[in-house]
Design an enzyme around this catalytic site. Structure first.
Site, PDB file in Angstrom:
ATOM      1  N   LYS A   1      -7.234   1.814  -2.402  1.00  0.00           N
ATOM      2  CA  LYS A   1      -6.764   1.380  -1.078  1.00  0.00           C
ATOM      3  C   LYS A   1      -6.822   2.539  -0.067  1.00  0.00           C
ATOM      4  O   LYS A   1      -7.148   2.351   1.103  1.00  0.00           O
ATOM      5  CB  LYS A   1      -5.339   0.816  -1.187  1.00  0.00           C
ATOM      6  CG  LYS A   1      -4.674   0.453   0.109  1.00  0.00           C
ATOM      7  CD  LYS A   1      -5.304  -0.749   0.815  1.00  0.00           C
ATOM      8  CE  LYS A   1      -4.610  -1.002   2.148  1.00  0.00           C
ATOM      9  NZ  LYS A   1      -5.189  -2.120   2.884  1.00  0.00           N
TER      10      LYS A   1
ATOM     11  N   SER B   1       0.867  -1.185   0.000  1.00  0.00           N
ATOM     12  CA  SER B   1       0.000   0.000   0.000  1.00  0.00           C
ATOM     13  C   SER B   1       0.898   1.227   0.000  1.00  0.00           C
ATOM     14  O   SER B   1       1.549   1.518   1.012  1.00  0.00           O
ATOM     15  CB  SER B   1      -0.866   0.026   1.262  1.00  0.00           C
ATOM     16  OG  SER B   1      -1.585  -1.158   1.404  1.00  0.00           O
TER      17      SER B   1
ATOM     18  N   LYS C   1       0.970   5.707   8.017  1.00  0.00           N
ATOM     19  CA  LYS C   1       1.541   5.822   6.663  1.00  0.00           C
ATOM     20  C   LYS C   1       0.426   5.954   5.619  1.00  0.00           C
ATOM     21  O   LYS C   1       0.473   6.814   4.737  1.00  0.00           O
ATOM     22  CB  LYS C   1       2.409   4.586   6.410  1.00  0.00           C
ATOM     23  CG  LYS C   1       2.994   4.396   5.050  1.00  0.00           C
ATOM     24  CD  LYS C   1       2.238   3.435   4.166  1.00  0.00           C
ATOM     25  CE  LYS C   1       2.054   2.047   4.699  1.00  0.00           C
ATOM     26  NZ  LYS C   1       1.368   1.126   3.803  1.00  0.00           N
TER      27      LYS C   1
HETATM   28  P1  NAD Z   1       5.667  -6.179   7.467  1.00  0.00           P
HETATM   29  O1  NAD Z   1       6.429  -5.051   8.050  1.00  0.00           O
HETATM   30  O2  NAD Z   1       5.166  -7.282   8.357  1.00  0.00           O
HETATM   31  O3  NAD Z   1       6.536  -6.882   6.299  1.00  0.00           O
HETATM   32  C1  NAD Z   1       7.371  -6.197   5.419  1.00  0.00           C
HETATM   33  C2  NAD Z   1       8.523  -7.131   5.031  1.00  0.00           C
HETATM   34  O4  NAD Z   1       9.318  -6.460   4.032  1.00  0.00           O
HETATM   35  C3  NAD Z   1       9.478  -7.451   6.196  1.00  0.00           C
HETATM   36  O5  NAD Z   1       9.619  -8.862   6.287  1.00  0.00           O
HETATM   37  C4  NAD Z   1      10.798  -6.752   5.806  1.00  0.00           C
HETATM   38  O6  NAD Z   1      11.950  -7.465   6.227  1.00  0.00           O
HETATM   39  C5  NAD Z   1      10.691  -6.760   4.293  1.00  0.00           C
HETATM   40  N1  NAD Z   1      11.495  -5.738   3.608  1.00  0.00           N
HETATM   41  C6  NAD Z   1      11.485  -4.396   3.808  1.00  0.00           C
HETATM   42  N2  NAD Z   1      12.296  -3.785   2.917  1.00  0.00           N
HETATM   43  C7  NAD Z   1      12.821  -4.764   2.131  1.00  0.00           C
HETATM   44  C8  NAD Z   1      13.711  -4.773   1.013  1.00  0.00           C
HETATM   45  N3  NAD Z   1      14.211  -3.633   0.519  1.00  0.00           N
HETATM   46  N4  NAD Z   1      14.042  -5.962   0.469  1.00  0.00           N
HETATM   47  C9  NAD Z   1      13.521  -7.120   0.961  1.00  0.00           C
HETATM   48  N5  NAD Z   1      12.656  -7.174   1.994  1.00  0.00           N
HETATM   49  C10 NAD Z   1      12.316  -6.013   2.578  1.00  0.00           C
HETATM   50  O7  NAD Z   1       4.446  -5.514   6.673  1.00  0.00           O
HETATM   51  P2  NAD Z   1       3.025  -6.173   6.297  1.00  0.00           P
HETATM   52  O8  NAD Z   1       2.086  -6.040   7.455  1.00  0.00           O
HETATM   53  O9  NAD Z   1       3.231  -7.499   5.650  1.00  0.00           O
HETATM   54  O10 NAD Z   1       2.511  -5.085   5.213  1.00  0.00           O
HETATM   55  C11 NAD Z   1       3.021  -5.040   3.892  1.00  0.00           C
HETATM   56  C12 NAD Z   1       2.164  -4.046   3.101  1.00  0.00           C
HETATM   57  O11 NAD Z   1       0.800  -4.522   3.088  1.00  0.00           O
HETATM   58  C13 NAD Z   1       2.129  -2.628   3.701  1.00  0.00           C
HETATM   59  O12 NAD Z   1       2.118  -1.689   2.668  1.00  0.00           O
HETATM   60  C14 NAD Z   1       0.814  -2.624   4.485  1.00  0.00           C
HETATM   61  O13 NAD Z   1       0.295  -1.311   4.602  1.00  0.00           O
HETATM   62  C15 NAD Z   1      -0.043  -3.514   3.611  1.00  0.00           C
HETATM   63  N6  NAD Z   1      -1.153  -4.200   4.289  1.00  0.00           N
HETATM   64  C16 NAD Z   1      -0.970  -4.751   5.547  1.00  0.00           C
HETATM   65  C17 NAD Z   1      -2.043  -5.392   6.177  1.00  0.00           C
HETATM   66  C18 NAD Z   1      -1.898  -5.990   7.560  1.00  0.00           C
HETATM   67  O14 NAD Z   1      -2.940  -6.308   8.174  1.00  0.00           O
HETATM   68  N7  NAD Z   1      -0.686  -6.182   8.067  1.00  0.00           N
HETATM   69  C19 NAD Z   1      -3.287  -5.477   5.534  1.00  0.00           C
HETATM   70  C20 NAD Z   1      -3.428  -4.964   4.252  1.00  0.00           C
HETATM   71  C21 NAD Z   1      -2.341  -4.316   3.640  1.00  0.00           C
END
Ligand code: NAD
Length: 296
Positions: free
Chosen positions: A170, A95, A238
């Site tokens: 979104k 997102s 964010k």
């Molecule tokens: P998270 O922080 O749990 O996971 C992000 C992952 O990305 C981590 O494992 C981190 O190590 C990895 N990462 C970061 N930079 C990197 C890079 N340059 N190279 C490789 N790996 C890298 O986040 P999440 O909760 O999985 O959310 C991901 C996206 O989905 C966000 O944009 C969030 O807003 C969206 N989202 C989250 C949810 C939720 O309920 N958690 C629901 C819908 C949407």
């Protein structure tokens, strides 16, 4: 079709497992090596860099926190763009700000690499059972080509327009969720102070007009005082910041979004930014000097 997957966090890890279950060959990378090992145990090929993922896929899925992470994963040294072949496609399911989606698409187009922005809604439980909602921006032709891949992770996959439209959709989703959680918190604090059990209020109203998916997901968390994410306050900040940046750039005013943004900011200052967004209740509890459920 060879798939690459970068970003194996709360959402990406279960989403990637569903892609594997659907029979795709997947190469994965994350800074978190334990997450990579978990996916390798499920049948994925582990990579040591984004570049290595790019070299081994026709379509790359990214699921990262925000646009700086997506740009770093793609364009930094050893990033995926160094490995991607002309004619391949990136599907960014993070997102992020819709304008940034358009910037990334333009940069990839210079390399003859296609792009879809395809953020998701539904949270971890729906990511696990493969029923998230995907909202997609980009060319119809690319959407059709990769529909089955996206559907392997999702209950619904809907195209809402050109690149950026997925993330604009979104933002709308996140604004509605944030304002709903704030309204629920406000109501629970009133009921608690008035001596009416919020648990019974929830049971009484959930089937009526006020009932919602947000209420069904977040009221039980509030009432059991479980504020573990789920969806972290810092990620919702964010999203609301992206909504406000986008609205200001096109001359739109979002008063409710701005108000909830400030409540989340106050929770962040209070050290609660890693808690679930249902912790908005704590903001109302603090300003009203009351605890819903009577315990801490
Ligand atoms: P998270 O922080 O749990 O996971 C992000 C992952 O990305 C981590 O494992 C981190 O190590 C990895 N990462 C970061 N930079 C990197 C890079 N340059 N190279 C490789 N790996 C890298 O986040 P999440 O909760 O999985 O959310 C991901 C996206 O989905 C966000 O944009 C969030 O807003 C969206 N989202 C989250 C949810 C939720 O309920 N958690 C629901 C819908 C949407």
């Amino acid at each position: 079709m060879k798939v690459g997957f970068i970003g194996l966090g709360i959402m990406g890890r279960p989403m990637c497992k569903n892609v594997l279950k659907a029979g795709y060959e997947v190469t994965v990378f994350d800074f978190n090596t334990a997450a990579v090992e978990d996916l390798v145990a499920c049948g994925a090929k582990g990579a040591k860099s984004g570049k290595e993922v790019g070299e081994n896929c026709d379509v790359l899925i990214t699921m990262l926190p925000n646009s700086p992470h997506v740009k770093a994963a793609l364009f930094n040294e050893n990033g995926a763009a160094e490995g991607l072949k002309a004619g391949s496609v990136v599907i960014d399911m993070s997102s992020i700000n819709p304008v940034e989606s358009q910037n990334i698409a333009a940069k990839l187009a210079e390399m003859n690499v296609g792009f879809l922005d395809a953020p998701v809604s539904g949270g971890e439980p729906k990511a696990i059972d493969g029923t998230i909602s995907v909202m997609v921006g980009g060319d119809q032709e690319l959407f059709d080509k990769y529909y089955d891949l996206m559907k392997s992770m999702a209950g619904s996959v809907v195209r809402t327009g050109a690149v950026g439209a997925g993330n604009t959709t979104k933002l709308a989703n996140q604004m509605i969720v944030a304002v709903n959680i704030a309204a629920l918190s406000e109501a629970f604090v009133l009921c608690e102070k008035a001596g009416v059990d919020p648990q019974l209020v929830f049971e009484a109203i959930r089937g009526g007009l006020a009932g919602s998916t947000v209420m069904n997901a977040k009221a039980p968390m509030m009432l059991s005082r479980n504020f573990e994410p789920g969806f972290r306050i810092e990620l919702h900040i964010k999203d609301l910041q992206n909504a406000l940046d986008t609205s200001h750039s096109i001359n739109v005013s979002l008063p409710l979004t701005a108000q909830v943004m400030e409540m989340m900011q106050a929770l962040k200052i209070d050290g609660r930014e890693k808690k679930d967004h249902s912790a908005l209740l704590n903001y109302y509890e603090k300003i009203n000097n009351i605890t819903v459920g009577g315990k801490n």
